[in-house]
Motif scaffolding. Structure first.
Motif, PDB file in Angstrom:
ATOM      1  N   ALA A  19       0.857  -1.183   0.000  1.00 44.85           N
ATOM      2  CA  ALA A  19       0.000   0.000   0.000  1.00 44.85           C
ATOM      3  C   ALA A  19       0.886   1.223   0.000  1.00 44.85           C
ATOM      4  CB  ALA A  19      -0.909   0.005   1.219  1.00 44.85           C
ATOM      5  N   GLN A  20       0.387   2.284  -0.602  1.00 49.80           N
ATOM      6  CA  GLN A  20       1.183   3.503  -0.662  1.00 49.80           C
ATOM      7  C   GLN A  20       0.266   4.690  -0.910  1.00 49.80           C
ATOM      8  OE1 GLN A  20       4.280   3.395  -3.576  1.00 49.80           O
ATOM      9  NE2 GLN A  20       5.190   5.337  -2.938  1.00 49.80           N
ATOM     10  N   ASP A  21       0.515   5.756  -0.180  1.00 44.50           N
ATOM     11  CA  ASP A  21      -0.211   6.989  -0.398  1.00 44.50           C
ATOM     12  C   ASP A  21       0.173   7.565  -1.756  1.00 44.50           C
ATOM     13  OD1 ASP A  21      -1.740   9.212  -0.045  1.00 44.50           O
ATOM     14  OD2 ASP A  21      -0.500  10.106   1.528  1.00 44.50           O
ATOM     15  N   PHE A  22      -0.734   8.320  -2.372  1.00 42.64           N
ATOM     16  CA  PHE A  22      -0.429   8.940  -3.657  1.00 42.64           C
ATOM     17  C   PHE A  22       0.245  10.295  -3.420  1.00 42.64           C
ATOM     18  CE2 PHE A  22      -4.782   9.886  -2.478  1.00 42.64           C
ATOM     19  CZ  PHE A  22      -4.926  11.238  -2.700  1.00 42.64           C
ATOM     20  N   PRO A  23       1.031  10.789  -4.374  1.00 41.75           N
ATOM     21  CA  PRO A  23       1.778  12.039  -4.182  1.00 41.75           C
ATOM     22  C   PRO A  23       0.830  13.226  -3.981  1.00 41.75           C
ATOM     23  CG  PRO A  23       2.607  10.828  -6.079  1.00 41.75           C
ATOM     24  CD  PRO A  23       1.332  10.162  -5.671  1.00 41.75           C
ATOM     25  N   TYR A  24       1.197  14.095  -3.052  1.00 43.54           N
ATOM     26  CA  TYR A  24       0.376  15.278  -2.774  1.00 43.54           C
ATOM     27  C   TYR A  24       0.711  16.388  -3.772  1.00 43.54           C
ATOM     28  CZ  TYR A  24      -1.579  19.336  -0.399  1.00 43.54           C
ATOM     29  OH  TYR A  24      -2.291  20.468  -0.100  1.00 43.54           O
ATOM     30  N   GLY A  25      -0.338  17.073  -4.237  1.00 48.94           N
ATOM     31  CA  GLY A  25      -0.152  18.263  -5.066  1.00 48.94           C
ATOM     32  C   GLY A  25       0.113  17.987  -6.523  1.00 48.94           C
ATOM     33  N   GLN A  26      -0.054  16.752  -6.975  1.00 50.47           N
ATOM     34  CA  GLN A  26       0.187  16.427  -8.370  1.00 50.47           C
ATOM     35  C   GLN A  26      -1.132  16.135  -9.074  1.00 50.47           C
ATOM     36  OE1 GLN A  26       3.165  13.415  -9.000  1.00 50.47           O
ATOM     37  NE2 GLN A  26       4.563  14.273  -7.466  1.00 50.47           N
ATOM     38  N   VAL A  27      -1.424  16.873 -10.128  1.00 43.47           N
ATOM     39  CA  VAL A  27      -2.615  16.625 -10.934  1.00 43.47           C
ATOM     40  C   VAL A  27      -2.183  16.432 -12.382  1.00 43.47           C
ATOM     41  CG1 VAL A  27      -4.139  17.926  -9.414  1.00 43.47           C
ATOM     42  CG2 VAL A  27      -3.035  19.097 -11.309  1.00 43.47           C
ATOM     43  N   THR A  28      -2.935  15.616 -13.094  1.00 40.50           N
ATOM     44  CA  THR A  28      -2.606  15.353 -14.490  1.00 40.50           C
ATOM     45  C   THR A  28      -3.465  16.220 -15.406  1.00 40.50           C
ATOM     46  OG1 THR A  28      -4.257  13.612 -14.753  1.00 40.50           O
ATOM     47  CG2 THR A  28      -2.104  12.964 -13.852  1.00 40.50           C
ATOM     48  N   ALA A  29      -3.051  16.315 -16.647  1.00 39.88           N
ATOM     49  CA  ALA A  29      -3.820  17.070 -17.636  1.00 39.88           C
ATOM     50  C   ALA A  29      -5.194  16.441 -17.838  1.00 39.88           C
ATOM     51  CB  ALA A  29      -3.049  17.127 -18.958  1.00 39.88           C
ATOM     52  N   ASP A  30      -5.239  15.102 -17.831  1.00 35.22           N
ATOM     53  CA  ASP A  30      -6.530  14.424 -17.996  1.00 35.22           C
ATOM     54  C   ASP A  30      -7.478  14.773 -16.852  1.00 35.22           C
ATOM     55  OD1 ASP A  30      -5.759  13.251 -20.350  1.00 35.22           O
ATOM     56  OD2 ASP A  30      -5.199  11.326 -19.425  1.00 35.22           O
ATOM     57  N   GLU A  31      -6.950  14.850 -15.628  1.00 35.98           N
ATOM     58  CA  GLU A  31      -7.794  15.192 -14.480  1.00 35.98           C
ATOM     59  C   GLU A  31      -8.299  16.630 -14.582  1.00 35.98           C
ATOM     60  OE1 GLU A  31      -5.758  12.261 -11.107  1.00 35.98           O
ATOM     61  OE2 GLU A  31      -5.044  14.325 -11.373  1.00 35.98           O
ATOM     62  N   LEU A  32      -7.431  17.539 -15.002  1.00 33.59           N
ATOM     63  CA  LEU A  32      -7.837  18.936 -15.120  1.00 33.59           C
ATOM     64  C   LEU A  32      -8.866  19.137 -16.224  1.00 33.59           C
ATOM     65  CD1 LEU A  32      -4.437  20.804 -14.630  1.00 33.59           C
ATOM     66  CD2 LEU A  32      -6.457  21.011 -13.177  1.00 33.59           C
ATOM     67  N   ASN A  33      -8.734  18.378 -17.295  1.00 36.58           N
ATOM     68  CA  ASN A  33      -9.624  18.552 -18.454  1.00 36.58           C
ATOM     69  C   ASN A  33     -10.882  17.687 -18.381  1.00 36.58           C
ATOM     70  OD1 ASN A  33      -8.085  20.478 -20.047  1.00 36.58           O
ATOM     71  ND2 ASN A  33      -6.573  18.843 -20.312  1.00 36.58           N
ATOM     72  N   MET A  34     -10.993  16.870 -17.368  1.00 33.94           N
ATOM     73  CA  MET A  34     -12.161  15.990 -17.239  1.00 33.94           C
ATOM     74  C   MET A  34     -13.432  16.830 -17.117  1.00 33.94           C
ATOM     75  SD  MET A  34     -13.045  13.178 -14.236  1.00 33.94           S
ATOM     76  CE  MET A  34     -11.584  12.201 -14.508  1.00 33.94           C
ATOM     77  N   LYS A  35     -14.410  16.568 -17.966  1.00 33.20           N
ATOM     78  CA  LYS A  35     -15.676  17.314 -17.963  1.00 33.20           C
ATOM     79  C   LYS A  35     -16.782  16.571 -17.222  1.00 33.20           C
ATOM     80  CE  LYS A  35     -13.824  20.483 -20.535  1.00 33.20           C
ATOM     81  NZ  LYS A  35     -13.408  21.769 -19.906  1.00 33.20           N
TER      82      LYS A  35
END
Length: 657
Positions: A19-35
């Motif tokens: 198990a591992q936490d995901f990185p803080y403060g990182q967003v992808t272009a796909d996440e930002l553009n998700m409608k």
């Protein structure tokens, strides 16, 4: 339907846990553009990633604590999900110690109108700690810069000395989640029962031993390391007539069974008996100590009961006194944290202040009365198998008079004697007193809601309809009616408001009876005038007899519902219309009687029509005979509503001979 899986820490640990936490403060272009979220295009937001971890550890202040960390990243599609940017962390404590919340960080990211990426970090100065009382603190913050299409992310850590209250994890919520994971580390000194509830299967379930993971002042042990995860989690759809959604969310819960003191090696079974809870409450400052203040109440109640000859009249006088004297501040709690003396002095308090005052006052008058701890509908169901006070958030009175018990809640001046507000009708409560063991009581008080509409109308030759409506409300329906009327400055204002809401009907005169007689039915009488029927010379005139109380929307819309329908109480709605017709008119093709029912006498809808010279009588009855319907009964309820709606759309036709 719910599924229950039981895991004991005595199982053989297998399967390497990763198990591992995901990185803080990182967003992808796909996440930002998700409608939108393709698997639920109606969702207003979606959890992109969610991770939590909990462990029992020896912390820097050299104490054994439960350390919990939470991290989530959410995509917000529109303003209806802006509430996901407001966070509240509930902390509890006692006379000696309070849980702590630290390491709070948050950020909001979005693509601006000019195409640039904007980022706003949470200002630590905008994190607020609100102390409700010495037992409860709330930490609140709101993420800045919310905008349609933004991504919010936040993390926090809590540290608690109460390792018996290991953090539950709710995989499901009111928005969908792409992935949710919970990681748990528990030293071998502690043994928990782990229960998975809800209808979803785990997509990740791993376990492994961790060597020498816990150390406290020379005491060392291995740990059990579990990881639980679910992907593609649908939103839990809330429908009418249900208790707290968290009762039915897919979740994992931890119940402490026993533990070994790391310093002494003494093993203690922590699963309390109710006798332990009773003893705790009897000595608690916020509960048992308050119930002993009968001498404080005697001077207040002596004048109230001086001329009363029986306990029931005394109880009603004291009940009315408490309702008048202490105003409810809308707070729910299971005890009086400031003390009933303070509530009497301030004339205001939470439910615990008011109702423990009531219990104490009734006992001071010699009326055997117990305090009943309960969990309100919004708080969730009580785990009856695991004795604890933590599940309860409310307290009421149970007065035992002449072989009969009366449940009482003095928070609302409009509640009749022996009536509980809907928020309290939630399964069973635990009756507590100072001189005998506690026990479970069914909170079903037998109260019902009933409404009867009786219309006597005359169709006049000019097309106008005039007549009288008598509306008769009983039980909880009368209570809700009184609340509605009391919101206005006067009865006239209420009548004017009702007149404005009735399309094509004018109120000429009105009378309301028993408004302040809370234990009596409420009568509303109105003289009415309906708009003229168009074209009285036409061969047929259409008329819908369902003038009042018509059901136009089905509250049950799900294809399948896997949690109960909880209406709180049975209901009975009746409607009788007597219509006098002018000479030469009669009903053309009288409507056929309707008789619909839910299996096992769960409810029914019945209509009837009778006609004689110059008049007809149309009546209908809608009854729901149960407080709670099982998921298996849901299709029958849904179908009954569909048929009622269809039936009530129909018109009958009056023709001129």
């Amino acid at each position: 339907m719910k599924k229950y899986l039981l895991f004991l820490f005595t199982i053989v640990l297998s399967t390497y846990a990763v198990a591992q936490d995901f990185p803080y403060g990182q967003v992808t272009a796909d996440e930002l553009n998700m409608k939108r979220y393709d698997k639920d295009t109606s969702a207003h937001a979606v959890v992109l990633q969610e991770y939590g971890t909990a462990k029992i550890a020896f912390t820097n202040d050299e104490s054994i604590s439960l350390v919990y960390e939470y991290h989530v990243k959410i995509k917000i599609f529109d303003s209806r999900a802006f509430d996901k940017g407001s966070v509240e962390i509930h902390l509890t404590g006692n006379d000696n110690v309070m849980e702590e919340a630290t390491d709070i960080t948050g950020t909001t990211v979005y693509i601006d109108d000019d195409g640039s990426i904007k980022k706003f970090d949470l200002d630590p100065g905008k994190i607020y700690r609100l102390h409700e009382n010495k037992y409860r603190t709330n930490v609140k913050f709101a993420l800045p810069g919310l905008k349609k299409g933004c991504i919010v992310e936040y993390k926090f850590k809590t540290t608690s000395p109460f390792f018996y209250n290991f953090h539950s994890w709710f995989f499901q919520s009111n928005i969908p989640k792409i992935y949710s994971e919970y990681e748990v580390h528990i030293p071998a000194f502690w043994t928990y029962n782990i229960v998975l509830k809800g209808g979803m299967e785990l997509t990740k379930k791993t376990a492994e031993p961790e060597r020498n993971c816990f150390s406290a002042r020379g005491a060392v042990s291995d740990c059990a390391h579990f990881v639980y995860g679910i992907k593609d989690i649908p939103a839990f759809v809330v429908e009418e007539y249900m208790t707290a959604p968290k009762n039915f969310w897919s979740a994992i819960h931890f119940e402490l069974s026993d533990y070994t003191n790391p310093y002494t090696g003494v093993r203690k079974k922590i699963s309390k008996e109710w006798a332990d809870v009773d003893n705790e409450l009897k000595h608690a400052e916020y509960f048992g100590v308050q119930l002993k203040h009968t001498n404080l109440l005697k001077p207040h109640i002596a004048p109230l009961i001086a001329d009363k000859t029986n306990d029931l009249d005394k109880a009603k006088a004291i009940y009315d006194y408490v309702k008048r004297t202490i105003k409810w501040n809308n707070g729910n709690n299971r005890g009086s944290y400031e003390g009933i003396d303070r509530a009497l002095e301030k004339h205001t308090g939470a439910a615990g202040d008011i109702n423990l005052t009531l219990v104490t006052a009734l006992n001071a008058a010699g009326i055997n009365t117990e305090a009943v701890l309960l969990s309100t509908r919004n708080n969730g169901l009580v785990n009856k198998l695991y004795p604890t006070v933590e599940d309860f958030d409310y307290v009421i009175a149970k007065a035992n008079i002449a072989g009969k018990s009366y449940f009482l809640d003095a928070t609302d001046p409009l509640l009749g004697f022996g009536m509980l507000p809907l928020r309290c009708l939630n399964g069973e409560g635990r009756a507590m007193s100072l001189d005998k063991p506690s026990y479970w009581v069914d909170l079903n008080t037998g109260q019902k809601r009933g409404t009867t509409y009786s219309l006597d109308l005359t169709l006049q030759p000019d097309g106008k309809i005039k007549g009288k409506l008598t509306q008769f409300s009983t039980g909880y329906e009368a209570y809700e009616k009184r609340r509605e009327i009391k919101k206005f400055n006067s009865i006239d204002e209420y009548v004017d408001s009702r007149d404005a809401r009735m399309n094509k009907i004018k109120i000429l005169n009105s009378e309301i009876t028993n408004l302040d007689s809370l234990d009596a039915p409420l009568y509303e009488t109105y003289e009415l005038e309906f708009s003229s029927m168009r074209n009285m010379n036409a061969t047929r005139l259409g008329f819908n007899p369902f003038i009042f109380g018509r059901i136009s929307t089905n509250p049950f819309k799900l294809a399948e519902r896997n949690y109960p329908v909880d209406m709180g109480m049975p209901s009975d709605r009746r409607f009788v219309l007597t219509m006098h017709l002018p000479d030469g008119y009669m009903v053309d093709t009288p409507p056929s009687p309707v008789a619909l029912a839910i299996p096992n006498q769960g409810g029914r809808f019945i209509t009837n029509f009778e006609q004689s010279d110059h008049l007809f009588v149309f009546s209908d009855v809608t009854q729901f005979n149960k407080s709670v319907y099982s998921p298996e009964e849901y299709p029958s309820l849904k179908e009954l509503y569909n048929k009622i709606i269809l039936s009530e759309k129909g018109e009958l036709y009056i023709k001129k001979n």
